[in-house]
Design a protein around this motif. Structure first.
Motif, short mmCIF file in Angstrom:
data_model
loop_
_atom_site.label_atom_id
_atom_site.label_comp_id
_atom_site.label_asym_id
_atom_site.label_seq_id
_atom_site.Cartn_x
_atom_site.Cartn_y
_atom_site.Cartn_z
N LEU A 258 0.83 -1.20 0.00
CA LEU A 258 0.00 0.00 0.00
C LEU A 258 0.87 1.26 0.00
O LEU A 258 0.53 2.26 -0.64
N ALA A 259 1.98 1.20 0.73
CA ALA A 259 2.91 2.34 0.76
C ALA A 259 3.51 2.57 -0.62
O ALA A 259 3.72 3.73 -1.02
N LYS A 260 3.80 1.50 -1.35
CA LYS A 260 4.33 1.63 -2.71
C LYS A 260 3.31 2.32 -3.61
O LYS A 260 3.66 3.18 -4.42
N VAL A 261 2.04 1.94 -3.45
CA VAL A 261 0.97 2.61 -4.22
C VAL A 261 0.92 4.09 -3.84
O VAL A 261 0.77 4.96 -4.70
N GLY A 262 1.07 4.38 -2.54
CA GLY A 262 1.07 5.76 -2.09
C GLY A 262 2.22 6.55 -2.69
O GLY A 262 2.06 7.71 -3.07
N LEU B 192 3.77 5.92 -5.57
CA LEU B 192 3.50 6.13 -7.00
C LEU B 192 2.44 7.21 -7.19
O LEU B 192 2.51 8.00 -8.14
N PHE B 193 1.46 7.27 -6.30
CA PHE B 193 0.44 8.32 -6.38
C PHE B 193 1.07 9.68 -6.09
O PHE B 193 0.69 10.69 -6.68
N LEU B 194 2.06 9.70 -5.19
CA LEU B 194 2.80 10.94 -4.92
C LEU B 194 3.53 11.40 -6.17
O LEU B 194 3.50 12.59 -6.52
N MET B 195 4.18 10.48 -6.88
CA MET B 195 4.87 10.82 -8.13
C MET B 195 3.87 11.32 -9.18
O MET B 195 4.17 12.23 -9.96
N PHE B 196 2.69 10.73 -9.19
CA PHE B 196 1.63 11.15 -10.10
C PHE B 196 1.22 12.60 -9.80
O PHE B 196 1.10 13.43 -10.71
N GLY C 45 6.51 6.28 -14.97
CA GLY C 45 5.17 6.13 -15.53
C GLY C 45 4.14 6.95 -14.78
O GLY C 45 3.29 7.61 -15.38
N ALA C 46 4.22 6.93 -13.43
CA ALA C 46 3.28 7.70 -12.62
C ALA C 46 3.47 9.20 -12.86
O ALA C 46 2.49 9.95 -12.98
N LEU D 2 0.14 7.84 4.04
CA LEU D 2 0.42 6.43 4.33
C LEU D 2 1.85 6.08 3.95
O LEU D 2 2.55 5.37 4.70
N PHE D 3 2.31 6.59 2.81
CA PHE D 3 3.69 6.35 2.38
C PHE D 3 4.68 6.91 3.37
O PHE D 3 5.65 6.25 3.76
#
Length: 407
Positions: free
Chosen positions: A59-63, A65-69, A244-245, A277-278
């Motif tokens: 979940l932190a990894k998703v967080g 990548l969303f930060l990079m987005f 990519g993000a 969360l990240f």
């Protein structure tokens, strides 16, 4: 299975509580919220309030990548056309000096090569916070914002490049990977131009993807599809997923900026849960007991922070000194550009995932980010309030980048 699911959601419930109280603590202490979130993660794991797990790491990894987005959404390449050749030239000089000094320092001191990317790394997060506190009409902040936009793009490119170097070493596979990266970037640029022409000739075409009157959250669905597909594509090409993000965020800003409500919703979702969360997870990766036994980690973190402000102060004097009316503004600009909390933490996390740095170096990076966020913010306030140059008029906004007296 039910036991694992229960443990996962109990952990998430506790972390959600920490995320909810973080803004309250940050407001009361005047400490940047990112630092508060990392501290809560560190303290929470140390006292056993929550436990680390693979599901939390995912979940932190998703967080992340969303930060990079979201970072990509801050970059609007169309604005580069309005900066002027004179300004772009000085930004290039600034970046060349930054990376040149970084390379020289790393080679001279025999440091890990990741410092070449870490010392000059830039992020707009804290700059936007400073703008809220001091106003966008301050020349040093206006310049920091414009330089930060360019620097953020260069930072993500440097991270992607170093990813390949650490992943493959000095081998033909590395050059093959770099070739794939170049082809991918050229392909993205080509698609940018194709869709720019298409949307110019057929302006209503983009409305099929994101209509104005949207009752089905089609805009969010389209953006999330773009986010996931670009990450999947770069992973398939064996590139850094953060690229990519980041590109997905840039695409949204360039072609769909008219969807103001959607941009606000994405920021609310990201900075409301996934990004905190990240940072809580990053804080949980720090061993408070080990840091207490080895206070040199804090000292080395201070060295990194000192190195980052020093090279920026030198580069600012070389590239932008003539644009400022007083040395105070040069110092304020250098300090405001020396708090890339999000990207510095991201650099440390990526390098740690590659096993490119030791645990000790990872700790010093995270502690350096914390030190910058707290100490540099205090120093900026002290310089701004206490160092009042005589006969210094309020500088005008940077409206004409081509004017040597006004970047």
């Amino acid at each position: 299975m039910d036991h694992i699911l229960l443990d996962t959601f109990v952990n998430l419930a506790i972390i959600s509580l920490l995320i909810a109280i973080a803004p309250i603590i940050a407001k009361a202490s005047r400490i940047p919220i990112v630092v508060v979130e990392m501290c809560l993660g560190c303290v929470g794991l140390y006292f056993g309030i929550f436990e680390s797990s693979e599901s939390l790491a995912l979940l932190a990894k998703v967080g992340f990548l969303f930060l990079m987005f979201l970072c990509g959404m801050e970059v609007d390449l169309r604005g580069f056309q309005n900066l002027g050749k004179k300004f772009i030239k000085n930004v290039i000089i600034y970046l060349v000096v930054l990376y040149g000094i970084s390379v020289a320092v790393v080679l001279a001191l025999g440091l890990n090569k990741i410092f070449i990317a870490a010392f000059p790394v830039m992020s707009l997060g804290m700059i936007m916070t400073l703008i809220k506190d001091y106003g966008k009409d301050k020349q040093w902040l206006e310049l920091a914002l414009r330089v930060g936009v360019v620097g953020e793009v260069v930072s993500i490119a440097a991270l992607t490049l170093i990813n390949g170097i650490y992943h493959y070493g000095n081998s033909w596979k590395l050059y093959e990977n770099l070739a794939v990266l170049c082809v991918f970037i050229l392909g993205i640029v080509g698609l940018f131009w194709i869709f720019k022409i298409l949307f110019w000739w057929f302006p209503t075409l983009k409305l099929y993807a994101m209509p104005y009157d949207d009752l089905s959250n089609q805009d969010i669905r389209f953006v999330m599809m773009l986010f996931v597909m670009l990450i999947a594509l770069v992973l398939f090409l064996d590139l850094e997923p953060a690229l990519g993000a980041f590109l997905a965020g840039m695409i949204v800003t360039i072609f769909f900026s008219y969807k103001h409500e959607m941009v606000h919703k994405l920021n609310d979702i990201g900075f409301g849960f996934f990004v905190p969360l990240f940072f809580v997870y990053v804080g949980s990766t720090l061993d408070l007991r080990l840091i207490g036994q080895n206070l040199t980690f804090i000292l080395h973190g201070a060295y990194i922070a000192l190195g980052m402000i020093t090279i920026r102060y030198v580069a600012a004097n070389v590239a932008f000194r003539k644009y400022f009316k007083h040395p105070r503004d040069v110092a304020l600009f250098a300090l405001s550009d020396s708090m890339p909390l999000t990207f510095l933490v991201a650099t440390a996390k990526i390098a740690s995932d590659w096993n490119a740095i030791t645990q000790e170096v990872y700790y010093t990076f995270i502690l350096a980010a914390m030190i910058e966020g707290v100490v540099f913010s205090i120093i900026i306030k002290m310089i701004y309030n206490l160092w009042k140059p005589k006969n210094l008029q309020n500088p005008q906004n940077l409206k004409n980048p081509q004017n040597p007296k006004n970047p």
